[in-house]
Write a protein that holds these residues in place. Structure first.
Motif, PDB file in Angstrom:
ATOM      1  N   THR A 103       0.824  -1.209   0.000  1.00 28.11           N
ATOM      2  CA  THR A 103       0.000   0.000   0.000  1.00 28.11           C
ATOM      3  C   THR A 103       0.864   1.267   0.000  1.00 28.11           C
ATOM      4  O   THR A 103       0.477   2.284  -0.565  1.00 28.11           O
ATOM      5  CB  THR A 103      -0.945   0.019   1.218  1.00 28.11           C
ATOM      6  N   LEU A 264      -0.652  -6.966   7.907  1.00 33.83           N
ATOM      7  CA  LEU A 264      -1.306  -5.980   7.041  1.00 33.83           C
ATOM      8  C   LEU A 264      -2.589  -6.590   6.504  1.00 33.83           C
ATOM      9  O   LEU A 264      -2.565  -7.591   5.779  1.00 33.83           O
ATOM     10  CB  LEU A 264      -0.391  -5.574   5.878  1.00 33.83           C
ATOM     11  N   ASP A 266      -4.872  -4.900   4.669  1.00 34.41           N
ATOM     12  CA  ASP A 266      -5.379  -4.238   3.464  1.00 34.41           C
ATOM     13  C   ASP A 266      -4.813  -4.855   2.192  1.00 34.41           C
ATOM     14  O   ASP A 266      -4.794  -4.237   1.135  1.00 34.41           O
ATOM     15  CB  ASP A 266      -5.095  -2.735   3.505  1.00 34.41           C
ATOM     16  N   THR A 267      -4.301  -6.087   2.303  1.00 29.67           N
ATOM     17  CA  THR A 267      -3.866  -6.840   1.131  1.00 29.67           C
ATOM     18  C   THR A 267      -4.642  -8.155   1.104  1.00 29.67           C
ATOM     19  O   THR A 267      -5.209  -8.581   2.109  1.00 29.67           O
ATOM     20  CB  THR A 267      -2.358  -7.142   1.185  1.00 29.67           C
ATOM     21  N   ASP A 268      -4.697  -8.784  -0.048  1.00 27.80           N
ATOM     22  CA  ASP A 268      -5.414 -10.044  -0.189  1.00 27.80           C
ATOM     23  C   ASP A 268      -4.526 -11.063  -0.899  1.00 27.80           C
ATOM     24  O   ASP A 268      -4.213 -10.883  -2.069  1.00 27.80           O
ATOM     25  CB  ASP A 268      -6.707  -9.830  -0.991  1.00 27.80           C
ATOM     26  N   ILE A 270      -3.959 -11.460   3.430  1.00 30.13           N
ATOM     27  CA  ILE A 270      -3.325 -10.530   4.353  1.00 30.13           C
ATOM     28  C   ILE A 270      -1.854 -10.904   4.554  1.00 30.13           C
ATOM     29  O   ILE A 270      -1.461 -12.057   4.367  1.00 30.13           O
ATOM     30  CB  ILE A 270      -4.047 -10.482   5.714  1.00 30.13           C
TER      31      ILE A 270
END
Length: 377
Positions: A103, A264, A266-268, A270
């Motif tokens: 991000t 984290l 906000d990642t896929d 995580i």
């Protein structure tokens, strides 16, 4: 004339690191205007006069004004709010940690920021040139042994078996950790243990061929007093040590987290830590006990059932700030000078200049090209 901004870091109360006056003395010959955030160096006992004596071309301004300059130099990566202060197309020299901060990379690209990641600067042999291995591994190991001396009732006994340290990862951080562990992480403690006549320390390095072998790993963990994560992972969404395996550790065992990769969400998928279910410490809280409320910040779905004392810090060299910044100043000076002198387009791997090539390896462009090369293999 280019402008340089040196903001302070406000992530934790105990973050005291700022560059020492000597680096600004060495920048005196460069045609630049230098702006330091008010209070710069105060955490290490420095005053404005110390910096002005080194270079009278320094002005003290606000945090926001520092980020509005052409080139920003700050050890730890800025918060997103601070990146928003930056001019479109400006340069940021900082520890940006591209592989584990997707991000952040996206944010820098959106602002057209020319990122130069200190942790990605490498020589022609791909060895890091801005790094404090001893400040990371040495500080962490020293603190881990301090905690072990409290949790292990037989620590000072002549009748105990040798203390067993197991290290995940065989890179430079792991090797420095092994060297430090062999001396109890502290020369004073090492001397004391020799005087007491206690048995020493055995260090076991765990390569991937062992960490992926559950049967062998269990045998090692059962005898481990300090488990150290000094790993580098190809895939930060996968654990190296599952939480269920932590049950094999002795009750007094210490887990030392040298990588301090964060969770984290906000990642896929995580991003997770190499050791499942342990929290990440800070300069304000580098020791985390099993009943600490920080465990509540671990994302849902992460198993945290099995716990041991965790020694962790997201800025290990900051434990000894002056020593750290003395080293970083020496290492970074030629990098900063080259960034001042050249245009962004001049940085490339084919350059005839050593530092120009090294700087290019610290850019987002190089990182993304390298990542694609790895994916295509």
């Amino acid at each position: 004339m280019k402008t340089l901004g040196f903001p302070r870091m406000h992530k934790e109360k105990n973050e005291k690191r700022d560059f020492l006056p000597n680096i600004f003395k060495m920048l005196k010959a460069d045609s630049v205007e230098i702006y330091l955030e008010k209070g710069y160096g105060s955490g290490m006992g420095m005053k404005e006069e110390d910096y002005l004596k080194a270079n009278n071309n320094i002005r003290f301004v606000s945090n926001k004004e520092c980020y509005e300059k052409d080139i920003i130099v700050v050890l730890r990566s800025p918060e997103f709010m601070e990146i928003d202060y930056m001019k479109n197309g400006s340069t940021l020299i900082s520890m940006l940690h591209y592989p584990t901060r997707a991000t952040r990379v996206k944010k820098l690209k959106e602002k057209n920021i020319f990122g130069v990641s200190m942790d990605s600067l490498r020589n022609d042999f791909l060895e890091r040139i801005v790094v404090n291995y001893n400040g990371t591994s040495g500080n962490g190991v020293e603190l881990a042994f301090q905690e072990l001396s409290n949790s292990f009732k037989d620590f000072y006994s002549k009748d105990r078996e040798p203390i067993k340290v197991s290290i995940i990862g065989m890179g430079m951080v792991g090797l420095y950790a092994a060297k430090s562990a062999g001396k109890y992480g502290n020369l004073e403690l090492n001397k004391k243990m020799n005087q007491l006549g206690t048995k020493g320390i055995t260090v076991t390095m765990l390569p991937r061929s062992i960490t992926k072998d559950r049967h062998e790993l269990i045998k090692i963990l059962k005898n481990t007093d300090i488990l150290i994560d000094a790993s580098t992972r190809d895939n930060s969404s996968k654990y190296i040590i599952s939480n269920s395996l932590l049950a094999q550790l002795k009750p007094h065992s210490i887990i030392l987290d040298l990588t301090a990769d964060p969770y984290l969400i906000d990642t896929d998928p995580i991003q997770v830590k190499a050791i499942e279910g342990i929290p990440t410490g800070t300069l304000d809280k580098p020791v985390i006990y099993i009943n600490d409320s920080i465990y509540n910040t671990i994302p849902e779905g992460v198993n945290k059932e099995n716990k041991r004392i965790v020694v962790s810090c997201n800025a290990w060299p900051g434990i000894k700030p002056k020593e750290c910044m003395q080293l970083y100043g020496i290492q970074l000076l030629p990098i900063i000078q080259q960034v001042i002198k050249l245009n962004k387009k001049d940085f490339k791997c084919s350059s005839d200049d050593y530092f120009t090539r090294a700087i290019y390896r610290g850019t987002i462009e190089y990182f993304e090209k390298y990542e694609k090369m790895v994916e295509n293999k």
